[in-house]
Enzyme design. Sequence first.
Site, short mmCIF file in Angstrom:
data_model
loop_
_atom_site.label_atom_id
_atom_site.label_comp_id
_atom_site.label_asym_id
_atom_site.label_seq_id
_atom_site.Cartn_x
_atom_site.Cartn_y
_atom_site.Cartn_z
N CYS A 9 -6.87 24.44 16.54
CA CYS A 9 -5.62 24.31 15.78
C CYS A 9 -4.53 24.91 16.64
O CYS A 9 -4.71 25.04 17.86
CB CYS A 9 -5.73 24.97 14.40
SG CYS A 9 -6.08 26.74 14.45
N ASN A 12 -5.25 29.41 16.12
CA ASN A 12 -6.65 29.88 16.06
C ASN A 12 -6.81 31.11 15.16
O ASN A 12 -7.67 31.96 15.40
CB ASN A 12 -7.22 30.16 17.47
CG ASN A 12 -8.73 30.34 17.51
OD1 ASN A 12 -9.26 31.11 18.31
ND2 ASN A 12 -9.46 29.64 16.67
N CYS A 14 -6.08 30.43 11.51
CA CYS A 14 -6.24 29.88 10.15
C CYS A 14 -7.24 28.72 10.14
O CYS A 14 -8.40 28.89 9.76
CB CYS A 14 -4.91 29.40 9.58
SG CYS A 14 -3.72 30.72 9.32
N ARG A 15 -6.79 27.53 10.54
CA ARG A 15 -7.60 26.33 10.33
C ARG A 15 -8.87 26.30 11.18
O ARG A 15 -9.96 26.00 10.67
CB ARG A 15 -6.76 25.08 10.62
CG ARG A 15 -5.63 24.90 9.63
CD ARG A 15 -4.64 23.88 10.10
NE ARG A 15 -3.87 24.36 11.24
CZ ARG A 15 -3.01 23.65 11.95
NH1 ARG A 15 -2.84 22.37 11.63
NH2 ARG A 15 -2.34 24.17 12.95
N SER A 16 -8.74 26.57 12.48
CA SER A 16 -9.94 26.37 13.33
C SER A 16 -11.01 27.45 13.16
O SER A 16 -12.19 27.12 13.22
CB SER A 16 -9.56 26.17 14.80
OG SER A 16 -8.87 27.26 15.34
N ASP A 117 -0.52 22.21 9.13
CA ASP A 117 -0.24 23.54 9.65
C ASP A 117 0.13 24.47 8.48
O ASP A 117 1.11 24.22 7.78
CB ASP A 117 0.93 23.44 10.64
CG ASP A 117 1.22 24.75 11.34
OD1 ASP A 117 1.03 25.81 10.73
OD2 ASP A 117 1.66 24.70 12.51
P1 4NP Z 1 -3.39 27.82 12.63
O1 4NP Z 1 -2.09 28.34 11.86
O2 4NP Z 1 -2.90 26.90 13.71
O3 4NP Z 1 -4.16 27.12 11.57
O4 4NP Z 1 -4.10 29.07 13.16
C1 4NP Z 1 -1.00 28.85 12.55
C2 4NP Z 1 -1.02 30.15 12.98
C3 4NP Z 1 0.09 30.67 13.65
C4 4NP Z 1 1.19 29.86 13.88
C5 4NP Z 1 1.19 28.54 13.45
C6 4NP Z 1 0.09 28.03 12.79
N1 4NP Z 1 2.34 30.39 14.52
O5 4NP Z 1 3.32 29.66 14.69
O6 4NP Z 1 2.33 31.57 14.93
#
Ligand code: 4NP
Length: 131
Positions: A9, A12, A14-16, A117
């Site tokens: 994602c 790294n 949340c989703r992944s 996201d």
């Molecule tokens: P992820 O979520 O891609 O599912 O881990 C996010 C975590 C951090 C950010 C964006 C999405 N960020 O912009 O910091």
Amino acid sequence: MPTSVLIVCLGNICRSPMGEAVLKEVAKQRGLDVSVQSAGTAGYHVGEEPDERLLPKHNIPINHEAQQVGREDFRTFDYILGSDANNVRDLERLKPKDAKATVALWGSFDDGRPIADPYYGGIVSSPVPKL
Ligand code: 4NP
């Protein structure tokens, strides 16, 4: 040799990491020889633990330290799976010419839908793959 999968994602956190935990759990339940890791296309959260909102609701353990996907990963993993279209686009850009990995949308093993996201208000849920 197990089939190796890298779930990706953006951050790294949340989703992944959730996808990694779910796929590991499903593989264990179904006796599949799969090794799973996760990574982010961005490096902002490298070294951080998963977002606390991922604390186990379903009793699936999530132990992970955020890492960033690198070019070498395309030579070692069988599958590199992005959570949304931006992830897949970024992965295709990073992919070296001699990659062995198949790059695809993680949801293409389920309903074909991206995982939004969560920083833009999306609901965090992971496909349960039909392997
Ligand atoms: P992820 O979520 O891609 O599912 O881990 C996010 C975590 C951090 C950010 C964006 C999405 N960020 O912009 O910091």
